[in-house]
Design an enzyme around this catalytic site. Sequence first.
Site, PDB file in Angstrom:
ATOM      1  N   HIS A   1      55.140  48.475   2.834  1.00 46.67           N
ATOM      2  CA  HIS A   1      54.511  48.802   4.370  1.00 46.67           C
ATOM      3  C   HIS A   1      55.424  49.556   5.150  1.00 46.67           C
ATOM      4  CE1 HIS A   1      52.500  44.657   3.339  1.00 46.67           C
ATOM      5  NE2 HIS A   1      51.505  45.426   3.400  1.00 46.67           N
TER       6      HIS A   1
ATOM      7  N   LYS B   1      41.911  33.855   4.894  1.00 44.02           N
ATOM      8  CA  LYS B   1      43.030  33.852   4.240  1.00 44.02           C
ATOM      9  C   LYS B   1      44.137  32.562   4.681  1.00 44.02           C
ATOM     10  CE  LYS B   1      43.974  38.368   2.455  1.00 44.02           C
ATOM     11  NZ  LYS B   1      44.640  39.535   2.379  1.00 44.02           N
TER      12      LYS B   1
ATOM     13  N   ARG C   1      47.449  52.674  -2.663  1.00 43.39           N
ATOM     14  CA  ARG C   1      48.371  52.422  -3.630  1.00 43.39           C
ATOM     15  C   ARG C   1      47.930  53.028  -4.944  1.00 43.39           C
ATOM     16  NH1 ARG C   1      49.215  46.493  -2.785  1.00 43.39           N
ATOM     17  NH2 ARG C   1      47.106  46.893  -2.462  1.00 43.39           N
TER      18      ARG C   1
ATOM     19  N   SER D   1      52.267  41.859  -1.343  1.00 47.12           N
ATOM     20  CA  SER D   1      53.017  40.630  -0.723  1.00 47.12           C
ATOM     21  C   SER D   1      52.884  39.416  -1.673  1.00 47.12           C
ATOM     22  CB  SER D   1      52.300  40.325   0.604  1.00 47.12           C
ATOM     23  OG  SER D   1      52.713  41.516   1.257  1.00 47.12           O
TER      24      SER D   1
HETATM   25  N1  COA Z   1      53.023  48.308   0.397  1.00 47.58           N
HETATM   26  C1  COA Z   1      52.768  47.077  -0.239  1.00 47.58           C
HETATM   27  N2  COA Z   1      51.674  46.307  -0.202  1.00 47.58           N
HETATM   28  C2  COA Z   1      50.652  46.717   0.209  1.00 47.58           C
HETATM   29  C3  COA Z   1      50.811  48.052   1.058  1.00 47.58           C
HETATM   30  C4  COA Z   1      51.878  48.836   0.989  1.00 47.58           C
HETATM   31  N3  COA Z   1      51.927  50.019   1.567  1.00 47.58           N
HETATM   32  N4  COA Z   1      49.154  48.233   1.330  1.00 47.58           N
HETATM   33  C5  COA Z   1      48.816  47.067   1.125  1.00 47.58           C
HETATM   34  N5  COA Z   1      49.391  46.188   0.549  1.00 47.58           N
HETATM   35  C6  COA Z   1      49.230  45.081  -0.111  1.00 47.58           C
HETATM   36  C7  COA Z   1      49.069  43.806   0.822  1.00 47.58           C
HETATM   37  O1  COA Z   1      50.600  43.277   0.814  1.00 47.58           O
HETATM   38  C8  COA Z   1      48.359  42.798   0.813  1.00 47.58           C
HETATM   39  O2  COA Z   1      48.872  42.139  -0.522  1.00 47.58           O
HETATM   40  P1  COA Z   1      48.145  40.604  -0.999  1.00 47.58           P
HETATM   41  O3  COA Z   1      46.731  40.359  -0.928  1.00 47.58           O
HETATM   42  O4  COA Z   1      49.050  40.240  -2.353  1.00 47.58           O
HETATM   43  O5  COA Z   1      48.778  39.699   0.133  1.00 47.58           O
HETATM   44  C9  COA Z   1      47.133  43.504   0.000  1.00 47.58           C
HETATM   45  O6  COA Z   1      47.500  44.768  -0.374  1.00 47.58           O
HETATM   46  C10 COA Z   1      45.883  43.669   0.941  1.00 47.58           C
HETATM   47  O7  COA Z   1      46.378  44.296   2.103  1.00 47.58           O
HETATM   48  P2  COA Z   1      46.293  44.350   3.675  1.00 47.58           P
HETATM   49  O8  COA Z   1      46.644  45.543   4.209  1.00 47.58           O
HETATM   50  O9  COA Z   1      46.813  43.365   4.242  1.00 47.58           O
HETATM   51  O10 COA Z   1      44.625  44.227   3.750  1.00 47.58           O
HETATM   52  P3  COA Z   1      43.703  42.970   3.798  1.00 47.58           P
HETATM   53  O11 COA Z   1      42.648  43.209   2.830  1.00 47.58           O
HETATM   54  O12 COA Z   1      44.338  41.616   3.906  1.00 47.58           O
HETATM   55  O13 COA Z   1      43.098  43.283   5.266  1.00 47.58           O
HETATM   56  C11 COA Z   1      41.941  44.421   7.119  1.00 47.58           C
HETATM   57  C12 COA Z   1      42.323  44.321   5.791  1.00 47.58           C
HETATM   58  C13 COA Z   1      42.765  43.445   8.159  1.00 47.58           C
HETATM   59  C14 COA Z   1      42.141  45.803   7.397  1.00 47.58           C
HETATM   60  C15 COA Z   1      40.606  43.996   7.296  1.00 47.58           C
HETATM   61  O14 COA Z   1      40.340  42.818   6.405  1.00 47.58           O
HETATM   62  C16 COA Z   1      40.104  43.808   8.716  1.00 47.58           C
HETATM   63  O15 COA Z   1      39.811  44.913   9.016  1.00 47.58           O
HETATM   64  N6  COA Z   1      39.954  42.697   9.037  1.00 47.58           N
HETATM   65  C17 COA Z   1      39.246  42.529  10.477  1.00 47.58           C
HETATM   66  C18 COA Z   1      37.737  42.257  10.592  1.00 47.58           C
HETATM   67  C19 COA Z   1      36.817  43.592  10.382  1.00 47.58           C
HETATM   68  O16 COA Z   1      36.975  44.408  11.000  1.00 47.58           O
HETATM   69  N7  COA Z   1      35.967  43.510   9.004  1.00 47.58           N
HETATM   70  C20 COA Z   1      35.512  44.508   8.811  1.00 47.58           C
HETATM   71  C21 COA Z   1      36.031  45.599   8.132  1.00 47.58           C
HETATM   72  S1  COA Z   1      34.922  46.956   7.640  1.00 47.58           S
END
Ligand code: COA
Length: 161
Positions: A19, A43, A92, A130
């Site tokens: 990140h 979550k 990724r 993560s």
């Molecule tokens: N390096 C390391 N890990 C990374 C990374 C990077 N560069 N980029 C992503 N990851 C990992 C994260 O650590 C996470 O790992 P985990 O699942 O093991 O904990 C995983 O990839 C998911 O990434 P994250 O960026 O946290 O995405 P998410 O899927 O949890 O959340 C949101 C994505 C918050 C953007 C999305 O849920 C959202 O927009 N929510 C708001 C509601 C909304 O608008 N919904 C409609 C969307 S169309």
Amino acid sequence: MKKIIAIYPGTFDPVTNGHLDIIERASELFTEVIVSIAVNRNKKPMFENEERLDMLKNVTRHLGNVKVDSFEGLLVRYAERMKANVMIRGLRAVSDFEYEFQMSLTNKKLNPGINTIFMMPNEKYTYLNSSLVRELASYNANVDEFIPPYVLKKLKEKFGY
Ligand code: COA
């Protein structure tokens, strides 16, 4: 030049070097970067929102144009409130693509004026997430190279070693 405010949303449970790599490079590309924790009721994060905010603030304090925040609800509505014109997502591996593609198209439908920009982390972090860090740390395995030292300290406190 046009002011570009970018939001980098995620769960950051906890923030990793992958990140941070994206945040550091984004801070060179955009006028302002808002790293924002999405509060997602589905979550069950290991770190509380306040703890994740604290870790993000600590590891980005060397970056003058990076702010840390959190939000609830739709990302697009939050981006509008923050007057952001860009949303950053990390790509990724190919496995990330389908989900990210769907999310980006949905967000575009909700507000065509906000663009999603995909950034690839350095290849040494492409397999990192993560949950992997949390799992390794729970077994007291060495995670030094995956997370910043401050996050390592917080993980150690969490697992009591
Ligand atoms: N390096 C390391 N890990 C990374 C990374 C990077 N560069 N980029 C992503 N990851 C990992 C994260 O650590 C996470 O790992 P985990 O699942 O093991 O904990 C995983 O990839 C998911 O990434 P994250 O960026 O946290 O995405 P998410 O899927 O949890 O959340 C949101 C994505 C918050 C953007 C999305 O849920 C959202 O927009 N929510 C708001 C509601 C909304 O608008 N919904 C409609 C969307 S169309």
